[in-house]
Design a protein around this motif. Structure first.
Motif, short mmCIF file in Angstrom:
data_model
loop_
_atom_site.label_atom_id
_atom_site.label_comp_id
_atom_site.label_asym_id
_atom_site.label_seq_id
_atom_site.Cartn_x
_atom_site.Cartn_y
_atom_site.Cartn_z
N UNK A 186 0.55 -8.21 -4.25
CA UNK A 186 0.35 -7.05 -3.36
C UNK A 186 -0.89 -7.26 -2.48
N UNK A 187 -1.92 -7.90 -3.01
CA UNK A 187 -3.12 -8.19 -2.20
C UNK A 187 -2.80 -9.18 -1.09
N UNK A 188 -1.98 -10.18 -1.39
CA UNK A 188 -1.59 -11.15 -0.37
C UNK A 188 -0.77 -10.47 0.73
N UNK A 189 0.18 -9.64 0.33
CA UNK A 189 0.99 -8.92 1.31
C UNK A 189 0.10 -8.01 2.15
N UNK A 190 -0.85 -7.35 1.53
CA UNK A 190 -1.79 -6.49 2.26
C UNK A 190 -2.63 -7.29 3.25
N UNK A 191 -3.00 -8.49 2.86
CA UNK A 191 -3.77 -9.36 3.77
C UNK A 191 -2.93 -9.76 4.97
N UNK A 192 -1.67 -10.10 4.73
CA UNK A 192 -0.77 -10.48 5.83
C UNK A 192 -0.56 -9.31 6.79
N UNK A 193 -0.46 -8.10 6.24
CA UNK A 193 -0.24 -6.91 7.06
C UNK A 193 -1.54 -6.31 7.58
N UNK A 194 -2.67 -6.98 7.32
CA UNK A 194 -4.03 -6.57 7.73
C UNK A 194 -4.41 -5.17 7.24
N UNK A 195 -4.00 -4.85 6.04
CA UNK A 195 -4.41 -3.60 5.39
C UNK A 195 -5.61 -3.92 4.50
#
Length: 186
Positions: A17-26
């Motif tokens: 989830x942290x990686x996905x958040x990084x990709x989505x710039x959240x």
């Protein structure tokens, strides 16, 4: 060990989830998921202490420093979440505990490679995870900004796969231990 298995799976989900958040710039969500991952990582490190290594004294020594790295990373995540610690200082400080965790993963998986409890695939993923965490630390230390994101993503994917394997091993270790306990109770 089933509770450690559950925490290990949850740590994989939190890091993903942290990686996905990084990709989505959240960035706020990324910080929150990294904090959750750091908390759950403590349980993964505790679980690694059951790894049957050929030189347990060396494993215990490095494992202690791996646990220190997990606590250090947890404290850094609290500071980042509170917006007290920001980039580039955050990256510089976080590289050290990630290196300690990478070394712990390499030692546990390398010294126990080929044992009966942990399959070679799980230990191989542990070695890849250790290499990934060390590579991430090195890219931060040398200031290779363009290489940090891909190396971080690769290390995260290796960790997620390793955590799934560890979770399965912890789960089966718990059921074997319960069966042995029942056999001795008669």
């Amino acid at each position: 060990m089933r509770w450690i298995s559950a925490f290990t799976y949850a740590s994989a989900v939190a890091l993903l989830a942290a990686v996905v958040s990084e990709v989505l710039t959240w960035t706020t969500a990324r910080s929150a998921f990294l904090l959750i991952w750091a908390i759950l990582l403590l349980f993964v490190v505790i679980g690694l202490f059951i790894h049957p290594m050929r030189w347990p004294a060396w494993g215990l020594f490095v494992g202690f420093w791996g646990a220190v790295g997990a606590v250090w990373l947890l404290l850094l995540q609290f500071l980042a979440m509170a917006d007290v610690l920001r980039q580039p200082a955050y990256g510089d400080w976080a590289a050290w505990p990630l290196a300690l965790l990478g070394i712990w993963s390499l030692v546990a998986s390398g010294l126990g490679f080929g044992n009966q409890t942990f399959p070679r695939l799980v230990d191989g993923l542990g070695i890849l995870t250790g290499i990934g965490l060390l590579a991430l630390s090195v890219t931060v230390w040398i200031g290779l900004d363009d290489g940090t994101r891909p190396v971080a993503a690769a290390a995260a994917i290796a960790y997620v796969l390793y955590a799934v394997g560890l979770g399965m091993v912890f789960w089966t270790s718990a059921s074997k231990g319960a069966e042995a306990g029942r056999a001795h109770s008669f």
